[in-house]
Design a protein around this motif. Structure first.
Motif, PDB file in Angstrom:
ATOM      1  N   PHE A   1      91.584  22.381  38.356  1.00  0.00           N
ATOM      2  CA  PHE A   1      90.756  21.379  37.708  1.00  0.00           C
ATOM      3  C   PHE A   1      90.485  20.238  38.689  1.00  0.00           C
ATOM      4  CE2 PHE A   1      93.312  23.479  34.515  1.00  0.00           C
ATOM      5  CZ  PHE A   1      92.406  23.757  33.508  1.00  0.00           C
TER       6      PHE A   1
ATOM      7  N   ASP B   1      85.378  22.353  39.452  1.00  0.00           N
ATOM      8  CA  ASP B   1      86.509  23.198  39.061  1.00  0.00           C
ATOM      9  C   ASP B   1      86.364  24.566  39.732  1.00  0.00           C
ATOM     10  OD1 ASP B   1      87.227  21.113  37.467  1.00  0.00           O
ATOM     11  OD2 ASP B   1      86.725  22.084  35.573  1.00  0.00           O
TER      12      ASP B   1
ATOM     13  N   GLN C   1      93.210  16.640  41.997  1.00  0.00           N
ATOM     14  CA  GLN C   1      93.053  17.960  41.408  1.00  0.00           C
ATOM     15  C   GLN C   1      94.395  18.481  40.913  1.00  0.00           C
ATOM     16  OE1 GLN C   1      91.233  19.483  44.935  1.00  0.00           O
ATOM     17  NE2 GLN C   1      93.152  20.172  45.835  1.00  0.00           N
TER      18      GLN C   1
END
Length: 352
Positions: free
Chosen positions: A330, A342, A309
């Motif tokens: 994200f 997300d 992420q």
């Protein structure tokens, strides 16, 4: 770097972006202060509902006393504030320790505390909203964040102007952790299944860690090792972690960069070998700090990504004690067929 300077640096690192404390008593070498922060967030994600939440709110009480012969004794209690949930559990313990510091001989701390492991691995754990998730995976028992029942020692060595070498040692005695879960009586059942309560006991044998770090001309380098047996059922494994870290600058003031790389064996439950990576790049100007971070954990045995992420974040200091912040994280995917999610947050934090 003298020991008192190291102690201040470690305290600031452990508390994140800002540290505030209001002194409420100071007399004859004894002082007491109160600190902490509260926050309110509006949170949302692709897979969840938008809701109101918090971001690690806490309150702490600390005191220190000069007892002579160059020794200062201090104590701290810190509690998480569960003010959005109500009910009987308004507070849960985060920290509780007693320490003694001598400028020449170093610092000893006993109790629930930020560990020497975190002194090194936490250099990228600075943004308010999104940062090092992997550090907090069972951190109380493994000592990767706030370590329970730990005895630690720190010592700083100075070699000329602007260059220091820091040593940190940590030890935790044997601990037992029990987890309760609901299991299906019939594993093939899909509707209205009968369940039973299953208790799993994990025994953490005595654990030790050693942390080494240095600073020169704004650059910092660090290494930490943690090891000790962990037994679940009839299986006993040596749960080890090696962390390498580097950083530059001061978070919130100009350019700041940090990278943390870890190699672990049985450090995460059910995983034989894992590799973790965290990177942070930030720039602070005119009371505004912008940052981007990246984090991933990989099952090194199967070469599968467990999660990855990256987050874009902004923090603005309205005053020295009141911050607003926003972030969007994200989900960069994984190899274990877990749905990507997300997420975003918008909030404010007030420091006592």
């Amino acid at each position: 770097m003298k020991m008192k300077t190291l102690a201040v640096a470690v305290a600031a690192l452990a508390c994140g972006t800002q540290t505030f404390a209001a002194e409420i008593y100071n007399n004859d070498g004894t002082s007491m202060s109160i600190g902490g922060h509260v926050s309110i967030n509006l949170n949302g994600s692709d897979e969840g509902e938008t809701d109101v939440g918090t971001n690690s709110p806490r309150i702490n009480l600390s005191g220190k006393k000069d007892i002579g012969n160059g020794v200062t004794v201090d104590a701290k209690g810190e509690w998480q504030l569960n003010y959005l949930n109500g009910g009987e559990n308004s507070f849960t313990t985060r920290l509780g320790y007693i320490g003694a510091t001598h400028e020449q001989f170093g610092r000893v701390v006993g109790g629930t505390q930020w560990s020497p492991y975190y002194d090194v691995a936490g250099v990228a754990d600075l943004p308010i909203a999104y940062a090092n998730d992997f550090l907090y995976e069972n951190h109380n028992n493994l000592g990767s964040g706030r370590a329970e029942k730990m005895l630690s020692y720190r010592k700083s060595f100075e070699f000329g102007e602007g260059f220091g070498f820091n040593l940190g040692l940590g030890w935790q005695g044997k601990q037992t952790d029990k987890k309760t879960s609901l299991e299906k009586v019939d594993e093939n059942c899909t509707v209205k299944c009968a369940v039973y309560e299953k208790t799993t006991k994990t025994v953490y044998d005595a654990r030790g860690q050693i942390a080494l770090s240095t600073q020169l001309a704004g650059f910092g380098l660090g290494y930490v090792y943690s090891g000790g047996d962990v037994a679940t059922g009839t299986m006993t494994k040596d749960a080890t972690s090696h962390i390498f870290a580097a950083n530059y600058g001061e978070y919130g003031s100009g350019l700041y960069a940090a990278i943390v790389y870890g190699m672990n064996e049985y450090f995460y439950e059910g995983l034989e070998e894992t590799v973790q990576l965290e990177g942070l790049l930030a720039y602070g100007f005119n009371n505004l700090t912008l940052s981007v971070n990246y984090e991933s954990v990989e099952d090194d045995k199967t070469s599968k990504t467990l999660f990855s992420q990256s987050a874009l974040q902004a923090e603005y200091a309205v005053t020295s004690s009141f911050y607003t912040y926003a972030g969007y994280q994200f989900d960069l995917g994984n190899d274990i067929k877990k749905a990507e999610d997300d997420s975003w947050t918008l909030g404010a934090r007030y420091y006592f």
